[in-house]
Design a protein around this motif. Structure first.
Motif, short mmCIF file in Angstrom:
data_model
loop_
_atom_site.label_atom_id
_atom_site.label_comp_id
_atom_site.label_asym_id
_atom_site.label_seq_id
_atom_site.Cartn_x
_atom_site.Cartn_y
_atom_site.Cartn_z
N ILE A 74 42.11 -12.83 12.69
CA ILE A 74 40.81 -12.47 12.13
C ILE A 74 39.82 -13.53 12.62
N ILE A 75 38.78 -13.09 13.32
CA ILE A 75 37.75 -14.00 13.80
C ILE A 75 36.67 -14.09 12.73
N VAL A 76 36.35 -15.33 12.33
CA VAL A 76 35.33 -15.56 11.32
C VAL A 76 34.13 -16.23 12.00
N ASN A 77 33.07 -15.45 12.18
CA ASN A 77 31.85 -15.97 12.80
C ASN A 77 31.01 -16.71 11.77
N PRO A 78 30.35 -17.79 12.19
CA PRO A 78 29.48 -18.50 11.25
C PRO A 78 28.21 -17.68 11.00
N LYS A 79 27.61 -17.88 9.81
CA LYS A 79 26.33 -17.25 9.52
C LYS A 79 25.24 -18.28 9.79
N PRO A 80 24.15 -17.88 10.42
CA PRO A 80 23.07 -18.84 10.61
C PRO A 80 22.46 -19.21 9.26
N ALA A 81 22.12 -20.45 9.12
CA ALA A 81 21.52 -20.93 7.88
C ALA A 81 20.15 -21.53 8.24
N ILE A 82 19.10 -20.88 7.79
CA ILE A 82 17.75 -21.36 8.04
C ILE A 82 17.12 -21.65 6.69
N GLU A 83 16.64 -22.87 6.56
CA GLU A 83 16.02 -23.26 5.29
C GLU A 83 14.63 -22.65 5.18
N ASN A 84 14.22 -22.35 3.94
CA ASN A 84 12.86 -21.89 3.69
C ASN A 84 11.89 -23.00 4.06
N GLN A 85 10.76 -22.62 4.62
CA GLN A 85 9.75 -23.59 5.01
C GLN A 85 8.38 -23.09 4.56
N THR A 86 7.50 -24.01 4.30
CA THR A 86 6.14 -23.67 3.92
C THR A 86 5.19 -24.48 4.80
N ILE A 87 4.20 -23.82 5.38
CA ILE A 87 3.16 -24.53 6.12
C ILE A 87 1.81 -24.02 5.63
N THR A 88 0.80 -24.81 5.82
CA THR A 88 -0.56 -24.44 5.41
C THR A 88 -1.44 -24.51 6.64
N ILE A 89 -2.22 -23.46 6.87
CA ILE A 89 -3.17 -23.44 7.99
C ILE A 89 -4.51 -22.95 7.48
N CYS A 90 -5.52 -23.12 8.28
CA CYS A 90 -6.85 -22.59 7.96
C CYS A 90 -6.99 -21.19 8.54
N ASN A 91 -7.94 -20.46 8.02
CA ASN A 91 -8.23 -19.11 8.47
C ASN A 91 -8.44 -19.08 9.99
N ASN A 92 -7.84 -18.09 10.66
CA ASN A 92 -7.95 -17.86 12.10
C ASN A 92 -7.34 -18.97 12.94
N GLN A 93 -6.46 -19.76 12.39
CA GLN A 93 -5.75 -20.74 13.19
C GLN A 93 -4.34 -20.21 13.49
N SER A 94 -3.84 -20.55 14.67
CA SER A 94 -2.49 -20.12 15.02
C SER A 94 -1.48 -21.17 14.54
N PHE A 95 -0.27 -20.75 14.48
CA PHE A 95 0.79 -21.70 14.12
C PHE A 95 2.04 -21.37 14.91
N THR A 96 2.90 -22.37 15.05
CA THR A 96 4.19 -22.22 15.69
C THR A 96 5.22 -22.88 14.81
N ILE A 97 6.33 -22.22 14.66
CA ILE A 97 7.43 -22.79 13.88
C ILE A 97 8.71 -22.62 14.66
N ASN A 98 9.55 -23.62 14.63
CA ASN A 98 10.85 -23.59 15.30
C ASN A 98 11.94 -23.68 14.24
N PRO A 99 12.47 -22.53 13.83
CA PRO A 99 13.53 -22.57 12.80
C PRO A 99 14.73 -23.37 13.29
N ILE A 100 15.32 -24.10 12.38
CA ILE A 100 16.50 -24.93 12.72
C ILE A 100 17.70 -24.34 12.03
#
Length: 174
Positions: A148-174
Motif C-alpha cells: 500500500i503506497i501512502v502519499n503525503p498530503k500537502p500542508a499549507i498554513e493559513n496566511q493573512t496579508i493586508t494590501i491597499c485598494n488596487n495593489q497587486s500581491f504575490t504569495i508563495n505557499p510553503i
C-alpha cells in the motif's frame, strides 16, 4: 518427479513436485524378494505418497495507493488451492502510523486501516502473507507481498496579508 526403478534398493527416495492446485497421489509398486533363484519368494505391495500443492496467496484489490490520513480498502486473501489458512505480518515503517502489524490465526483479510505519512515523500507499507494447507501434511506456501503506497498530503498554513485598494500581491505557499 519420482525416483527411478531399481533393484536391490533398501530405501525409496525422491523429490516430488506438484504443479497443480489439488493433492496428487504417486503410487510406487514395490516387489520384495528373499532367497535365491530358483527358490526365491516374492511379494508386491504399493506405497502411496500424497503430494500436497504449495498454496499461493492472491490479494483483492490487487494494489492500493492512498493519501496520508485516509483509510485503506479491506484486502481479501484467497488461494486457488482449497482448504488453506492464511497469516500475514506488516513491518513497522518509519514515518507511518496506524499500521496493524499482524493477523489472528485463520484470518482471510487485511483489515481497513487509517495510515498517516508524516514525511514529504510517498512510503510503501508492505504486508507479507503466506498460505498453509490445512489438511493432510501441513504445507507452507511461498511468501507473497502486498504493498500500500501512502502519499503525503500537502500542508499549507493559513496566511493573512493586508494590501491597499488596487495593489497587486504575490504569495508563495510553503
Amino acid at each position: 518427479t519420482a525416483a527411478a526403478a531399481g533393484s536391490n534398493q533398501t530405501s525409496i527416495t525422491g523429490n516430488l513436485t506438484n504443479t497443480t492446485t489439488a493433492p496428487i497421489n504417486v503410487v510406487y509398486s514395490i516387489t520384495a524378494s528373499s532367497g535365491t533363484a530358483p527358490n526365491n519368494c516374492t511379494s508386491t505391495f504399493n506405497l502411496t505418497v500424497t503430494v500436497n500443492p504449495s498454496p499461493s496467496v492472491t490479494f483483492s484489490p490487487a494494489s492500493q495507493t492512498i493519501c496520508s490520513g485516509d483509510t485503506t480498502a479491506l484486502v481479501t486473501l484467497s488461494s486457488t488451492t482449497p482448504g488453506v489458512t492464511f497469516s500475514w505480518t506488516a513491518a513497522t515503517v518509519l514515518g507511518i502510523t496506524g499500521i496493524i502489524n499482524s493477523s489472528t490465526p485463520g484470518t482471510t483479510t487485511i483489515p481497513v486501516q487509517t495510515l498517516t505519512n508524516s514525511t514529504n515523500a510517498p512510503i510503501n507499507v508492505i504486508y507479507s502473507a503466506t498460505a498453509t494447507t490445512a489438511s493432510g501434511a501441513t504445507c507452507l506456501g511461498a511468501t507473497s507481498d502486498y504493498t500500500i503506497i501512502v502519499n503525503p498530503k500537502p500542508a499549507i498554513e493559513n496566511q493573512t496579508i493586508t494590501i491597499c485598494n488596487n495593489q497587486s500581491f504575490t504569495i508563495n505557499p510553503i
